[in-house]
Every structure is written in C-alpha cells, then in structure tokens.
Design a protein around this motif. Structure first.
Motif: not given
Length: 275
Positions: A135-142
C-alpha cells in the motif's frame, strides 16, 4: 566495448556499478549471478576501476546487498540490504552503510517497508531511495543528520539518482504503458517527464557536469539480443544519452547484448556500464 559516439568510452563492469570520487568501483552483485549464488545472499565488493584488488566488504547470510552508492568523499558506501525483486512486497529490506574497507556497519532505516536503491546527495547530508510495500510506494529522502524521512514521490517509482549539482533527482516511473525517465527537485517540485518513446526507459545516471543523462532503453525493440547469462532479468536494452532537459535523445550502443544500470566515471565524460 564500442560506443557509436566517440566522446564516450564504454567499459563492462557488472550490475549496479558505483564509482567513487577516489576512483574505486563498488559492485553488488559482483560475479555471483554467473556463479549461481542465491539472489538473497548477494555480497558487496570494492575494487580498482579495472577490476583489480577486489575485496568483499559486506556479506550476510540473512540478506542480499544491492545497488551501492558512494558518499561524496569516497569514504562510505550506502546500499539496500534484505530481500528484493520478487520478494519485495512480502519481505523487508533496509538501508545500510559501511566504510569503504567494510568496517563500521550501520543501519540507516528500519521497519517492515522494503527500502533500497539509494543515491547519496552531493553535499553528503541526504540519501534518496525507493520504498516498496503493498500500500505504499515511491521515493523518500533520508536526512543523515537527524534521521528524519520525507516523501519525495508516491507513485510506482524506482532507481533515484541525485544530480552532481544537487538541484534535481532523476528516476524511473511506471507510466500508463511503459517505464519512463523523470526528474524532480529534491523538495518534490517541478516534476518533468524526460522520455516518452515506445518501450521501456530506465536506469538513469547523470554526467559529472549534470548536463547529460545516460539511460537504458528498449525502444529499438527485440532484435535477438541476449544477456551475458541466463538469469539476467531484462534483456533487449541499449544505452541512450540525452540532455538533462530530455532533448537530443540518441543511442550510443547498438549490439547483441543487453545494456543497463550505467554509471559515469566522476570527473570525465566516460562511463562504466553493465552489459
């Protein structure tokens, strides 16, 4: 290896090559697929650019290490560790980092979401990566300074690569009928679709001056191309290059092999690539 444009020299390396500012090459996997190693136990290796002085710097029987990215100073390597590909929805993976000599292993993310395919920002303060869950996709920034995580995109996106100038991130997105290359600012604004040709476009990488993007494309279609080994996941691609705004797209390979996961050698107009 032959490039149709004489400005580029192609060098075969391996899957997901990453070249440090120090000239060292990180590969993961590095020969394991041809040796029949299980995908869940791929190791991380570091070597000279010509393949000499190879050293395994990370290996763990509990998961595979994939898609390394170097810190700007060439002292650290971040990568995804855990289960990927067919297991990505059901098994977790997280980001880790180690020093170039394999010491000081550190976890960067945790939890049930599958995280991987990181890219270090040129200022060394952030890492962009993709997440994958049912249910959760995409790009993230840490944020490496405080551990905070921000959402960059929420679509079917993968393979983010930070530009050397730090102002844009290119990545692969699943569009209506194919995969295409997009770019976006690190704050999530100014999203641009850069490719829209028949067939899949993926695995983008920036030139050192951020003026060009190299990527793999299947737009030339099936022509009896073959991977170098039987377990290669996606044959039928050639390497293309375009300007950073998506203009002037042209092939730089045209041969019987699969080309993919390219990277540029820092400080030059040459690139290492995976066939």
């Amino acid at each position: 290896m032959f490039a149709s444009d004489p400005k580029f020299e192609l060098r075969y390396s391996g899957e997901f090559p990453a070249v440090a500012s120090t000239g060292k090459l990180a590969l993961s996997p590095f020969g394991e697929l041809t040796a029949g190693v299980n995908l869940s136990q791929i190791a991380l290796s570091v070597m000279d650019l010509d393949g000499g002085n190879a050293k395994r710097v990370f290996s763990d029987k509990d998961g595979g290490a994939y898609a390394p990215t170097w810190s700007p100073d060439g002292q650290w390597i971040a990568f995804g560790f855990g289960a990927f590909f067919t297991d990505r929805e059901t098994k977790p993976a997280h980001l880790m980092m180690v020093r170039a000599d394999g010491s000081e292993k550190r976890d960067l993310t945790s939890g049930p979401i599958n995280s991987g395919f990181p890219s270090w920002s040129p200022d060394g303060k952030h890492i962009a990566y993709r997440i994958w869950a049912q249910q959760d996709r995409g790009l993230r920034i840490l944020n490496l300074q405080d551990g905070s995580i921000t959402t960059l995109t929420s679509d079917y996106d993968n393979f983010p690569v930070w530009s050397p100038t730090g102002d844009r991130i290119c990545f692969t997105r699943a569009t209506q009928n194919a995969f295409d290359i997009f770019s976006v600012r690190p704050d999530g604004s100014d999203l641009k679709q850069l490719t829209d040709a028949p067939g899949n476009d993926a695995h983008c990488a920036w030139s050192p001056d951020a003026q060009y993007i190299v990527f793999s494309s299947s737009r030339l279609g099936f022509r009896d191309e073959a991977p170098l080994y039987d377990v290669a996941p996606q044959p039928y691609a050639e390497l293309y290059i375009m300007k950073a705004d998506g203009s002037d797209q042209r092939p730089i390979t045209d041969d019987k092999w699969e080309e993919g996961t390219p990277t540029w050698v820092p400080g030059t107009v040459k690139q290492a690539r995976r066939e």
